[in-house]
Write a protein that holds these residues in place. Structure first.
Motif, PDB file in Angstrom:
ATOM      1  N   ASN A  71      30.532   3.630  62.494  1.00  0.00           N
ATOM      2  CA  ASN A  71      30.309   2.182  62.405  1.00  0.00           C
ATOM      3  C   ASN A  71      30.625   1.665  61.009  1.00  0.00           C
ATOM      4  O   ASN A  71      31.230   0.602  60.855  1.00  0.00           O
ATOM      5  CB  ASN A  71      28.869   1.836  62.776  1.00  0.00           C
ATOM      6  CG  ASN A  71      28.628   1.933  64.269  1.00  0.00           C
ATOM      7  OD1 ASN A  71      29.557   1.937  65.063  1.00  0.00           O
ATOM      8  ND2 ASN A  71      27.374   2.040  64.652  1.00  0.00           N
ATOM      9  N   LYS A  75      33.543  -0.955  60.087  1.00  0.00           N
ATOM     10  CA  LYS A  75      33.271  -2.178  59.335  1.00  0.00           C
ATOM     11  C   LYS A  75      34.163  -2.245  58.100  1.00  0.00           C
ATOM     12  O   LYS A  75      34.707  -3.307  57.782  1.00  0.00           O
ATOM     13  CB  LYS A  75      31.801  -2.237  58.932  1.00  0.00           C
ATOM     14  CG  LYS A  75      31.452  -3.521  58.189  1.00  0.00           C
ATOM     15  CD  LYS A  75      30.013  -3.525  57.734  1.00  0.00           C
ATOM     16  CE  LYS A  75      29.609  -4.769  56.997  1.00  0.00           C
ATOM     17  NZ  LYS A  75      30.571  -5.417  56.182  1.00  0.00           N
ATOM     18  N   ARG A  78      37.610  -3.178  59.325  1.00  0.00           N
ATOM     19  CA  ARG A  78      37.640  -4.592  59.737  1.00  0.00           C
ATOM     20  C   ARG A  78      37.628  -5.510  58.517  1.00  0.00           C
ATOM     21  O   ARG A  78      38.360  -6.500  58.478  1.00  0.00           O
ATOM     22  CB  ARG A  78      36.433  -4.911  60.631  1.00  0.00           C
ATOM     23  CG  ARG A  78      36.650  -4.680  62.088  1.00  0.00           C
ATOM     24  CD  ARG A  78      35.542  -5.305  62.930  1.00  0.00           C
ATOM     25  NE  ARG A  78      34.203  -4.996  62.480  1.00  0.00           N
ATOM     26  CZ  ARG A  78      33.493  -3.940  62.852  1.00  0.00           C
ATOM     27  NH1 ARG A  78      34.009  -3.078  63.691  1.00  0.00           N
ATOM     28  NH2 ARG A  78      32.266  -3.753  62.391  1.00  0.00           N
ATOM     29  N   ASP A  79      36.796  -5.186  57.526  1.00  0.00           N
ATOM     30  CA  ASP A  79      36.744  -6.009  56.312  1.00  0.00           C
ATOM     31  C   ASP A  79      38.083  -5.994  55.580  1.00  0.00           C
ATOM     32  O   ASP A  79      38.558  -7.033  55.113  1.00  0.00           O
ATOM     33  CB  ASP A  79      35.633  -5.524  55.382  1.00  0.00           C
ATOM     34  CG  ASP A  79      34.241  -5.796  55.941  1.00  0.00           C
ATOM     35  OD1 ASP A  79      34.136  -6.574  56.920  1.00  0.00           O
ATOM     36  OD2 ASP A  79      33.274  -5.214  55.412  1.00  0.00           O
TER      37      ASP A  79
END
Length: 185
Positions: A71, A75, A78-79
């Motif tokens: 996760n 993240k 994605r960032d």
């Protein structure tokens, strides 16, 4: 007197009693042995059950840790992608606005200009501004590449598409450079 009772049947009875007593003694020894073995096997069994429970707990903890790491990695990716997307969109908008501004300026330079002092009243005419040095037509003619015969709108459209393609290439390279690998290894 005892000898009287010791006939063949008495001797056989005593022998049978001795044999049965020895069997009883051996059975007691054997029972004690198996009781110790049973206790040892029970301890081994309980140790295996505890080891199995520890293994299950370790696997669950590792699974939860891996899930949390996955996760966090997702993240992070994605960032990074969001940052690249935003930067690319900003750069694209800036470059397109700059190209449109240059096209507008070029159109204004190509329009016939009224003399600067001519405000609609009679008077001496003022000279207009000279053409800017470093004319794009001149620079392409030096390399013997003729300027394409495009209209202003076509040239602006081609420039916008070239900028979009260039930004797309930069976006793809930036996206491909993101490390999405597994950091647990």
């Amino acid at each position: 007197m005892i000898l009287r009772f010791l006939n063949l049947q008495g001797i056989l009875g005593l022998a049978a009693a001795a044999i049965l007593s020895s069997f009883l003694g051996m059975a007691r020894i054997d029972a004690g042995h198996w009781k110790r073995q049973s206790t040892r096997f029970e301890q081994l069994y309980r140790g295996e059950v505890a080891s199995h429970a520890e293994t299950i707990a370790a696997v669950r903890a590792a699974r939860e840790r891996a899930h949390a790491e996955d996760n966090a990695n997702a993240k992070r990716v994605r960032d990074a992608q969001t940052l690249i997307n935003q930067r690319t969109a900003d750069d694209l908008e800036t470059r397109l606005a700059d190209a449109r501004h240059r096209a507008r300026a070029q159109r204004l330079r190509q329009q016939p200009q009224a003399p600067a002092g001519d405000s609609g009243r009679a008077g001496p005419a003022m000279p207009g501004l000279p053409a800017a040095p470093g004319d794009p037509d001149h620079s392409t003619a030096q390399d013997r590449f003729p300027r394409p015969a495009l209209g202003d709108d076509d040239a602006l459209l081609a420039t916008e598409q070239a900028i979009q393609l260039d930004e797309l290439i930069q976006w793809v390279r930036a996206q491909a450079a993101i490390d999405v690998g597994d950091h647990r290894r």
